[in-house]
Design a protein around this motif. Sequence first.
Motif, PDB file in Angstrom:
ATOM      1  N   LEU A 166       0.832  -1.201   0.000  1.00 50.07           N
ATOM      2  CA  LEU A 166       0.000   0.000   0.000  1.00 50.07           C
ATOM      3  C   LEU A 166       0.868   1.253   0.000  1.00 50.07           C
ATOM      4  O   LEU A 166       0.625   2.196  -0.764  1.00 50.07           O
ATOM      5  CB  LEU A 166      -0.922  -0.021   1.218  1.00 50.07           C
ATOM      6  CG  LEU A 166      -1.987   1.080   1.305  1.00 50.07           C
ATOM      7  CD1 LEU A 166      -2.940   0.995   0.121  1.00 50.07           C
ATOM      8  CD2 LEU A 166      -2.757   0.963   2.615  1.00 50.07           C
ATOM      9  N   LYS A 167       1.897   1.260   0.833  1.00 43.35           N
ATOM     10  CA  LYS A 167       2.802   2.413   0.877  1.00 43.35           C
ATOM     11  C   LYS A 167       3.484   2.626  -0.470  1.00 43.35           C
ATOM     12  O   LYS A 167       3.587   3.760  -0.962  1.00 43.35           O
ATOM     13  CB  LYS A 167       3.855   2.210   1.969  1.00 43.35           C
ATOM     14  CG  LYS A 167       3.323   2.293   3.385  1.00 43.35           C
ATOM     15  CD  LYS A 167       4.444   2.048   4.384  1.00 43.35           C
ATOM     16  CE  LYS A 167       3.935   2.079   5.819  1.00 43.35           C
ATOM     17  NZ  LYS A 167       5.030   1.775   6.788  1.00 43.35           N
TER      18      LYS A 167
ATOM     19  N   GLN B 277       0.882   3.849  -3.109  1.00 35.71           N
ATOM     20  CA  GLN B 277       0.461   5.226  -2.831  1.00 35.71           C
ATOM     21  C   GLN B 277       1.550   6.225  -3.200  1.00 35.71           C
ATOM     22  O   GLN B 277       1.254   7.367  -3.560  1.00 35.71           O
ATOM     23  CB  GLN B 277       0.087   5.377  -1.351  1.00 35.71           C
ATOM     24  CG  GLN B 277      -1.229   4.710  -0.975  1.00 35.71           C
ATOM     25  CD  GLN B 277      -1.460   4.680   0.525  1.00 35.71           C
ATOM     26  OE1 GLN B 277      -0.512   4.640   1.314  1.00 35.71           O
ATOM     27  NE2 GLN B 277      -2.717   4.681   0.933  1.00 35.71           N
TER      28      GLN B 277
ATOM     29  N   GLN C 155      -3.411   3.704 -10.525  1.00 32.44           N
ATOM     30  CA  GLN C 155      -3.328   2.821  -9.363  1.00 32.44           C
ATOM     31  C   GLN C 155      -3.603   3.586  -8.074  1.00 32.44           C
ATOM     32  O   GLN C 155      -4.319   3.101  -7.194  1.00 32.44           O
ATOM     33  CB  GLN C 155      -1.947   2.165  -9.305  1.00 32.44           C
ATOM     34  CG  GLN C 155      -1.715   1.123 -10.385  1.00 32.44           C
ATOM     35  CD  GLN C 155      -0.363   0.447 -10.260  1.00 32.44           C
ATOM     36  OE1 GLN C 155       0.513   0.918  -9.536  1.00 32.44           O
ATOM     37  NE2 GLN C 155      -0.187  -0.655 -10.955  1.00 32.44           N
ATOM     38  N   ALA C 156      -3.047   4.785  -7.960  1.00 36.74           N
ATOM     39  CA  ALA C 156      -3.271   5.592  -6.761  1.00 36.74           C
ATOM     40  C   ALA C 156      -4.744   5.962  -6.632  1.00 36.74           C
ATOM     41  O   ALA C 156      -5.320   5.917  -5.535  1.00 36.74           O
ATOM     42  CB  ALA C 156      -2.403   6.847  -6.804  1.00 36.74           C
ATOM     43  N   ASN C 157      -5.364   6.311  -7.753  1.00 35.46           N
ATOM     44  CA  ASN C 157      -6.793   6.648  -7.730  1.00 35.46           C
ATOM     45  C   ASN C 157      -7.643   5.429  -7.375  1.00 35.46           C
ATOM     46  O   ASN C 157      -8.630   5.537  -6.638  1.00 35.46           O
ATOM     47  CB  ASN C 157      -7.223   7.209  -9.088  1.00 35.46           C
ATOM     48  CG  ASN C 157      -6.645   8.585  -9.364  1.00 35.46           C
ATOM     49  OD1 ASN C 157      -6.326   9.326  -8.432  1.00 35.46           O
ATOM     50  ND2 ASN C 157      -6.502   8.933 -10.636  1.00 35.46           N
TER      51      ASN C 157
ATOM     52  N   LEU D  50      -6.717   2.886  -5.536  1.00 36.27           N
ATOM     53  CA  LEU D  50      -6.549   2.626  -4.104  1.00 36.27           C
ATOM     54  C   LEU D  50      -7.419   3.562  -3.275  1.00 36.27           C
ATOM     55  O   LEU D  50      -7.991   3.155  -2.258  1.00 36.27           O
ATOM     56  CB  LEU D  50      -5.081   2.780  -3.708  1.00 36.27           C
ATOM     57  CG  LEU D  50      -4.161   1.628  -4.120  1.00 36.27           C
ATOM     58  CD1 LEU D  50      -2.702   2.033  -3.973  1.00 36.27           C
ATOM     59  CD2 LEU D  50      -4.446   0.384  -3.279  1.00 36.27           C
ATOM     60  N   GLU D  51      -7.519   4.796  -3.712  1.00 38.20           N
ATOM     61  CA  GLU D  51      -8.370   5.749  -2.997  1.00 38.20           C
ATOM     62  C   GLU D  51      -9.833   5.316  -3.068  1.00 38.20           C
ATOM     63  O   GLU D  51     -10.546   5.340  -2.058  1.00 38.20           O
ATOM     64  CB  GLU D  51      -8.193   7.145  -3.605  1.00 38.20           C
ATOM     65  CG  GLU D  51      -9.047   8.220  -2.955  1.00 38.20           C
ATOM     66  CD  GLU D  51      -8.692   8.471  -1.499  1.00 38.20           C
ATOM     67  OE1 GLU D  51      -9.567   8.953  -0.754  1.00 38.20           O
ATOM     68  OE2 GLU D  51      -7.550   8.171  -1.091  1.00 38.20           O
TER      69      GLU D  51
ATOM     70  N   PHE E 204     -10.298   2.010  -0.922  1.00 38.64           N
ATOM     71  CA  PHE E 204      -9.655   1.899   0.392  1.00 38.64           C
ATOM     72  C   PHE E 204     -10.617   1.436   1.480  1.00 38.64           C
ATOM     73  O   PHE E 204     -10.226   0.685   2.382  1.00 38.64           O
ATOM     74  CB  PHE E 204      -9.011   3.227   0.803  1.00 38.64           C
ATOM     75  CG  PHE E 204      -8.099   3.078   1.987  1.00 38.64           C
ATOM     76  CD1 PHE E 204      -6.798   2.640   1.818  1.00 38.64           C
ATOM     77  CD2 PHE E 204      -8.554   3.331   3.272  1.00 38.64           C
ATOM     78  CE1 PHE E 204      -5.958   2.461   2.912  1.00 38.64           C
ATOM     79  CE2 PHE E 204      -7.728   3.154   4.369  1.00 38.64           C
ATOM     80  CZ  PHE E 204      -6.422   2.720   4.191  1.00 38.64           C
TER      81      PHE E 204
ATOM     82  N   ARG F 270      -5.303   6.829   5.676  1.00 45.35           N
ATOM     83  CA  ARG F 270      -5.138   5.897   4.555  1.00 45.35           C
ATOM     84  C   ARG F 270      -4.010   4.905   4.822  1.00 45.35           C
ATOM     85  O   ARG F 270      -3.101   4.703   4.023  1.00 45.35           O
ATOM     86  CB  ARG F 270      -4.889   6.646   3.245  1.00 45.35           C
ATOM     87  CG  ARG F 270      -6.061   7.513   2.794  1.00 45.35           C
ATOM     88  CD  ARG F 270      -7.318   6.675   2.569  1.00 45.35           C
ATOM     89  NE  ARG F 270      -8.375   7.432   1.920  1.00 45.35           N
ATOM     90  CZ  ARG F 270      -9.318   8.131   2.567  1.00 45.35           C
ATOM     91  NH1 ARG F 270      -9.313   8.165   3.902  1.00 45.35           N
ATOM     92  NH2 ARG F 270     -10.253   8.772   1.902  1.00 45.35           N
ATOM     93  N   THR F 271      -4.100   4.294   5.995  1.00 40.47           N
ATOM     94  CA  THR F 271      -3.137   3.272   6.372  1.00 40.47           C
ATOM     95  C   THR F 271      -3.886   2.097   6.968  1.00 40.47           C
ATOM     96  O   THR F 271      -5.023   2.242   7.421  1.00 40.47           O
ATOM     97  CB  THR F 271      -2.120   3.815   7.394  1.00 40.47           C
ATOM     98  OG1 THR F 271      -1.176   2.788   7.720  1.00 40.47           O
ATOM     99  CG2 THR F 271      -2.810   4.270   8.677  1.00 40.47           C
TER     100      THR F 271
END
Length: 342
Positions: free
Chosen positions: A255-256, A259, A286-288, A290-291, A294, A340-341
């Motif tokens: 995840l880290k 992100q 990918q970042a979008n 994950l958002e 989440f 977001r963790t």
Amino acid sequence: MSIQYLIVVRKFDSPSYTLQTFVPPSTRDAYLSIRALNIELARIPDVVSNPTVGALRMQFWRDNLNRTFAKTPPKEPVAILLHHALTSLQSRYEGITTSVMKGWFMKVINTREQYMDNRPYANLEAVEMYAENTYSTLMYLTLAALPLNSMAVDHVASHIGKATGIAAVLRGLPLIAFPPPPNHHSNNAAFGGALGGNAGSRQGAVVLPLDIMAEAGVKEEEVLRHGADAPGLKDAIFKVATRANDHLITAREMLKNLQAGRDAGHEFEHQGEEGHLYHDSSEDTQANDLERGFGILMQAVPTRLWLEKLEKVDFDVFRPELRAREWKLPYKAYWAYTRRTI
């Protein structure tokens, strides 16, 4: 949602009930119907008199799902709610197919049925496969209901689901070894007096992986006779719990990386399988993704809290507090979500 099934989810899967807050409202009916169905399947061994009746009950749910995906749901609350969720999804995304979701539901049922007789797992990898085909697949189903088709998010979800499934096997071990009276099983209930070494009227079993039991010197008859004091049991629990924690650590590191726009770090082992076909995506995509997804990944939080509690009690899986509702979950989950963790 039917009040009946809100009560069922709250009683038998309180973490999922709490975490619905983080699921987008448009997906919440699907999420709760998926969780309610999972409860129904998980409880079948507790409420039927023999494996034949259990198999019939599993077939009942297959038939219900076939009818639901054929847009002719039976008059059954979970099926009706799922039909409503699927209809809503198809109205919001014209032309979207739900055939993959049907296949995943069937995978969950088939896997639940395979282990309905509380057979032991041959090895730790078999436990992982069970977890992938149940708990990871429940997460894939919810992601599909968003809808979200993302290898990055599915990959993280796979590890979280494996961790959750392995933890569920450990959490359920005392109730399978010392079964309470039928119909009294609850994911939130205290153990009661059945765990002091006196088996109930039903035959107990120890469902730890056989390779881990052999390595730690654990014998089923010793567990059924002595419970938590069985030689080697805590060592075996530690080894299995470590694998669950490893999956959480992997998910957290992935995840880290994702992100931050970096590579996940390793290939997704299920890429290319049915339901895991993806389009190429950029780092920004990918970042979008994950958002967007989440909230579904929040299943990691109660799993982490339970594993931490297990460590605090020195891997004595029979301790009653391990079955108690986690009062810290609401604020721990909120803290994790806002940062977001997992």
